[in-house]
Write a protein that holds these residues in place. Structure first.
Motif, short mmCIF file in Angstrom:
data_model
loop_
_atom_site.label_atom_id
_atom_site.label_comp_id
_atom_site.label_asym_id
_atom_site.label_seq_id
_atom_site.Cartn_x
_atom_site.Cartn_y
_atom_site.Cartn_z
N SER A 3 0.82 -1.22 0.00
CA SER A 3 0.00 0.00 0.00
C SER A 3 0.86 1.27 0.00
O SER A 3 0.34 2.37 -0.27
N VAL A 4 2.16 1.14 0.28
CA VAL A 4 3.01 2.34 0.40
C VAL A 4 2.93 3.29 -0.81
O VAL A 4 2.80 4.50 -0.64
N PRO A 5 2.95 2.77 -2.06
CA PRO A 5 2.93 3.70 -3.20
C PRO A 5 1.66 4.56 -3.27
O PRO A 5 1.69 5.65 -3.84
N ALA A 43 8.54 5.50 7.61
CA ALA A 43 9.93 5.83 7.27
C ALA A 43 10.20 5.57 5.78
O ALA A 43 10.86 6.37 5.10
N LEU A 44 9.66 4.45 5.30
CA LEU A 44 9.83 4.11 3.88
C LEU A 44 9.20 5.15 2.97
O LEU A 44 9.78 5.56 1.97
N TRP A 45 7.98 5.54 3.34
CA TRP A 45 7.25 6.54 2.54
C TRP A 45 8.07 7.83 2.44
O TRP A 45 8.22 8.39 1.34
N CYS A 46 8.61 8.28 3.57
CA CYS A 46 9.39 9.54 3.57
C CYS A 46 10.65 9.38 2.72
O CYS A 46 11.04 10.31 2.01
N PHE A 47 11.28 8.21 2.79
CA PHE A 47 12.47 7.97 1.97
C PHE A 47 12.11 7.93 0.49
O PHE A 47 12.73 8.61 -0.34
N LEU A 48 11.09 7.15 0.14
CA LEU A 48 10.76 6.93 -1.27
C LEU A 48 10.20 8.19 -1.93
O LEU A 48 10.35 8.38 -3.14
#
Ligand SMILES: [Mg+2]
Length: 302
Positions: free
Chosen positions: A207-209, A229-234
């Protein structure tokens, strides 16, 4: 390679030191009272000095020192490093980790400490304390995917007896390893995602994208932390934007920003981190030594 490994460790420490200022505040409160740009000013509920880090970076250094001491078989030494750190009476220790390390201190047995931790927390032991410290495993074992997976899980399990928490750490280190190999962020994300079996983790990663910043939940639950954290990085256009957006989420801000900063620093490298942040870190010499030590350890594995 040294720039990436240093970048990962410094990015993690920078995220920790910046985020600690805003831990337990809400995103709305941070943005309305403090704007969106971040300086390393310390403070927060722990009353930190500017450039002072917390348990996230301190435990990362424990993992790194354990690996450097015994790259072939690091887990026991990492456990010893955790206990030595715990005896220094750190300013902040997460609740699952406090239970696990005090149970080990009482029993001298990781297996019994695990059972006690699981029981005292009613089986809710998928906290983010295992994720915030796991990055050095990637730096030492990036060329050995089996060892990377095995040690990611075993080191998580020392304090967090939960298969989901262990798998989140494996995912994170696999992603960081792809970044070390020069893969672009979304491509590294997809490659690491293909390793994941656990249903909830797989669903949340998928769901992150499609998430917006308002959907992120920067709590102490390992899946929430990883997702935020992943969302902010990507979605960060550079290392500064990525780390600032993680800090500005508030709540468990130091850990979310440390987890994001570890990836951002690995991808963009130490040279891209602003001097005003990295030169302020009180433990910068130790981070530099450990970065070199981990790369040396990575050559002693095979
Ligand atoms: Mg912390």
């Amino acid at each position: 390679m040294l720039d990436k490994v240093r970048g990962g460790l410094f990015g993690l420490a920078v995220g920790d030191a910046l985020g600690a200022t805003f831990e337990f505040m809400s995103r709305e409160e941070i943005l309305s009272r403090h704007g969106s740009k971040r300086e390393m000013v310390g403070g927060g509920w722990l009353g930190l000095k500017p450039g002072e880090v917390t348990d996230d970076t301190e435990m990362t250094l424990c993992v790194a020192r354990g690996i450097i001491a015994n790259p072939q078989d690091p887990v026991e030494e990492i456990g010893r490093q955790f206990i030595a750190w715990y005896r220094t009476d750190p300013k902040d220790v997460g609740s699952t980790i406090r239970t696990a390390l005090s149970a080990y201190t009482e029993t001298g047995d990781w297996e019994r400490a695990r059972a006690i931790t699981w029981e005292r927390h009613g089986g809710k032991v998928a906290g983010n304390g295992c994720l915030m410290r796991t990055l050095p495993i990637s730096f030492a074992y990036y060329q050995w995917p089996d060892l990377l997976g095995k040690f990611s899980r075993e080191v998580a399990f020392l304090t967090h007896p939960d298969p989901l928490a262990a798998e989140a750490c494996h995912f994170y280190n696999a992603l960081a390893a792809w970044l070390l190999f020069g893969e672009a962020p979304w491509s590294a994300f997809k490659k690491a995602r293909s390793l994941i079996q656990q249903e909830e983790l797989a669903r949340r990663l998928d769901s992150v994208p499609s998430l917006a910043v308002q959907d992120l939940r920067p709590t102490g639950y390992v899946v929430d932390t990883l997702e935020a954290a992943l969302w902010c990085f990507l979605n960060g256009e550079d290392i500064i934007a990525a780390i600032e957006s993680a800090v500005n989420l508030g709540d468990d801000a130091d850990t979310v920003a440390a987890v994001c900063g570890g990836l951002a620093g690995t991808y963009w490298g130490w040279s891209s981190l602003p001097e005003k942040w990295k030169s302020r870190l009180l433990i910068k010499e130790e981070l530099e030594q450990v970065a070199a030590g981990l790369l040396q350890a990575s050559r002693q594995v095979a």
